[in-house]
Design a protein around this motif. Sequence first.
Motif, mmCIF file in Angstrom:
data_model
loop_
_atom_site.group_PDB
_atom_site.id
_atom_site.type_symbol
_atom_site.label_atom_id
_atom_site.label_comp_id
_atom_site.label_asym_id
_atom_site.label_seq_id
_atom_site.Cartn_x
_atom_site.Cartn_y
_atom_site.Cartn_z
ATOM 1 N N TRP A 103 0.827 -1.210 0.000
ATOM 2 C CA TRP A 103 0.000 0.000 0.000
ATOM 3 C C TRP A 103 0.857 1.254 0.000
ATOM 4 C CZ3 TRP A 103 -4.933 -0.556 3.565
ATOM 5 C CH2 TRP A 103 -5.779 -1.508 2.989
ATOM 6 N N ASP A 104 2.089 1.146 0.462
ATOM 7 C CA ASP A 104 3.015 2.287 0.383
ATOM 8 C C ASP A 104 3.390 2.567 -1.070
ATOM 9 O OD1 ASP A 104 3.063 2.534 3.126
ATOM 10 O OD2 ASP A 104 4.935 1.430 3.389
ATOM 11 N N CYS A 105 3.659 1.491 -1.805
ATOM 12 C CA CYS A 105 4.266 1.616 -3.142
ATOM 13 C C CYS A 105 3.289 2.039 -4.235
ATOM 14 C CB CYS A 105 4.920 0.297 -3.541
ATOM 15 S SG CYS A 105 6.398 -0.113 -2.588
ATOM 16 N N ILE A 106 2.038 1.619 -4.145
ATOM 17 C CA ILE A 106 1.130 1.845 -5.268
ATOM 18 C C ILE A 106 0.812 3.327 -5.456
ATOM 19 C CG2 ILE A 106 0.027 -0.405 -5.093
ATOM 20 C CD1 ILE A 106 -2.355 1.073 -3.756
ATOM 21 N N GLU A 107 0.476 3.672 -6.692
ATOM 22 C CA GLU A 107 0.024 5.029 -6.981
ATOM 23 C C GLU A 107 -1.316 5.269 -6.286
ATOM 24 O OE1 GLU A 107 -0.908 7.938 -10.836
ATOM 25 O OE2 GLU A 107 -0.477 5.799 -11.131
ATOM 26 N N GLY A 108 -1.414 6.366 -5.561
ATOM 27 C CA GLY A 108 -2.622 6.652 -4.805
ATOM 28 C C GLY A 108 -2.654 5.987 -3.448
ATOM 29 N N GLY A 109 -1.520 5.395 -3.030
ATOM 30 C CA GLY A 109 -1.452 4.691 -1.761
ATOM 31 C C GLY A 109 -1.074 5.608 -0.600
ATOM 32 N N ILE A 110 -0.502 5.013 0.430
ATOM 33 C CA ILE A 110 -0.179 5.741 1.664
ATOM 34 C C ILE A 110 0.747 6.929 1.408
ATOM 35 C CG2 ILE A 110 0.827 5.552 3.970
ATOM 36 C CD1 ILE A 110 -1.764 4.019 3.674
ATOM 37 N N ASN A 111 1.806 6.708 0.643
ATOM 38 C CA ASN A 111 2.775 7.788 0.385
ATOM 39 C C ASN A 111 2.125 8.983 -0.310
ATOM 40 O OD1 ASN A 111 5.072 6.515 1.508
ATOM 41 N ND2 ASN A 111 5.391 5.346 -0.367
ATOM 42 N N ASP A 112 1.292 8.689 -1.303
ATOM 43 C CA ASP A 112 0.629 9.773 -2.038
ATOM 44 C C ASP A 112 -0.400 10.486 -1.161
ATOM 45 O OD1 ASP A 112 1.959 9.580 -4.529
ATOM 46 O OD2 ASP A 112 0.788 7.804 -5.014
ATOM 47 N N TRP A 113 -1.056 9.731 -0.282
ATOM 48 C CA TRP A 113 -2.019 10.357 0.628
ATOM 49 C C TRP A 113 -1.317 11.332 1.570
ATOM 50 C CZ3 TRP A 113 -2.417 10.116 6.015
ATOM 51 C CH2 TRP A 113 -3.555 10.751 6.541
ATOM 52 N N ILE A 114 -0.155 10.952 2.075
ATOM 53 C CA ILE A 114 0.590 11.847 2.971
ATOM 54 C C ILE A 114 0.985 13.126 2.236
ATOM 55 C CG2 ILE A 114 2.731 12.117 4.291
ATOM 56 C CD1 ILE A 114 2.568 9.116 4.924
ATOM 57 N N LEU A 115 1.459 12.981 1.003
ATOM 58 C CA LEU A 115 1.894 14.162 0.243
ATOM 59 C C LEU A 115 0.717 15.037 -0.192
ATOM 60 C CD1 LEU A 115 4.845 13.408 -2.205
ATOM 61 C CD2 LEU A 115 4.711 15.094 -0.384
ATOM 62 N N SER A 116 -0.487 14.487 -0.166
ATOM 63 C CA SER A 116 -1.645 15.286 -0.577
ATOM 64 C C SER A 116 -1.924 16.420 0.403
ATOM 65 C CB SER A 116 -2.887 14.397 -0.722
ATOM 66 O OG SER A 116 -3.298 13.869 0.535
ATOM 67 N N ALA A 117 -1.206 16.450 1.519
ATOM 68 C CA ALA A 117 -1.323 17.571 2.468
ATOM 69 C C ALA A 117 -0.729 18.850 1.880
ATOM 70 C CB ALA A 117 -0.631 17.220 3.783
ATOM 71 N N PHE A 118 0.061 18.702 0.820
ATOM 72 C CA PHE A 118 0.763 19.850 0.244
ATOM 73 C C PHE A 118 0.377 20.060 -1.218
ATOM 74 C CE2 PHE A 118 3.385 17.662 3.383
ATOM 75 C CZ PHE A 118 3.649 18.675 4.287
ATOM 76 N N GLU A 119 0.540 21.288 -1.681
ATOM 77 C CA GLU A 119 0.378 21.587 -3.098
ATOM 78 C C GLU A 119 1.707 21.320 -3.787
ATOM 79 O OE1 GLU A 119 -1.102 25.480 -3.811
ATOM 80 O OE2 GLU A 119 -2.843 25.255 -2.494
ATOM 81 N N THR A 120 1.713 20.365 -4.698
ATOM 82 C CA THR A 120 2.954 19.976 -5.371
ATOM 83 C C THR A 120 2.843 20.180 -6.876
ATOM 84 O OG1 THR A 120 2.171 17.682 -5.470
ATOM 85 C CG2 THR A 120 3.589 18.274 -3.611
ATOM 86 N N LYS A 121 3.963 20.440 -7.495
ATOM 87 C CA LYS A 121 4.004 20.566 -8.952
ATOM 88 C C LYS A 121 4.536 19.300 -9.618
ATOM 89 C CE LYS A 121 8.417 23.084 -8.580
ATOM 90 N NZ LYS A 121 9.103 24.359 -8.845
#
Length: 272
Positions: A103-121
């Motif tokens: 779940w960490d590795c997949i696109e839209g998984g845990i890692n992406d959810w954590i980064l969704s706290a920020f506006e990224t380019k």
Amino acid sequence: MDLRLVCKRLNEYANLSIACDWDNVGLLVEPSEPLLVTKMFLTNDLTEPVLEEAIKKEVNLIVSYHPAIFRPLKKLTQSDWKERSIVKCIEKRIAIYSPHTSWDCIEGGINDWILSAFETKKIEPVEPISNLIHPSGFTKNVKINVSSDIQENLVKNVTLTDSIRFIGAKKLIQSNEADFFEMEFLTSPKGVVALMESIRSLNNSDLNAFSSLRITNMEKPLMKNSGLGRLGYLSKPLRLKEVVEKVKSHFQMKTIRLAIANGKSLGRSLSL
């Protein structure tokens, strides 16, 4: 829903094969069959209080992000809380499933959810991982030099199979006896065996026909936006204090622990 079908659905969401080699993922506790899952319980860690809550709610599948069994268990006794938890799950016919790094590795998984706290380019994996299969469906590249008469018959024999794809033939230097061609194929592992059988039969079992055989594994391309960790490029620089507040808000936490490097402060500006 049948437990096996639930596990299949979970595996379709995040294939367990992309989890780290050191990890212990998937179905960790499987009660005797049949087990129909009527209620699932999601938790970060399967502690004893969490298990007691799950039992009170009458669940029969616990999805624990961190593996409830990580290191090998040499015994199951009442002397250790982890062992007690596993024993109780078995007694209560409660299955345990852990996805962890899948779940960490997949696109839209845990890692992406954590980064969704920020506006990224831009977001990219820290450690990209390869596709589980080659996009073409084939895994081997096979090349062999054959005479012109063998070339014609070989193409007729193998191009109609699903496990072998003929790429082409390149004419080599002409010998005194016959023209020779370098033939190239893409195959599955089973297709290699079928191709070898075709070559052997056309050469009347002459083993010299395989002297020019070259088989190489096809390199799998990297999975798009999947892998361990994430590197996020912020749309605009943020001070460390702002980053802390965004993380607290995202996780709905009043406080977090933060280690600041020597000589740095909460006023430090970050862009990555």
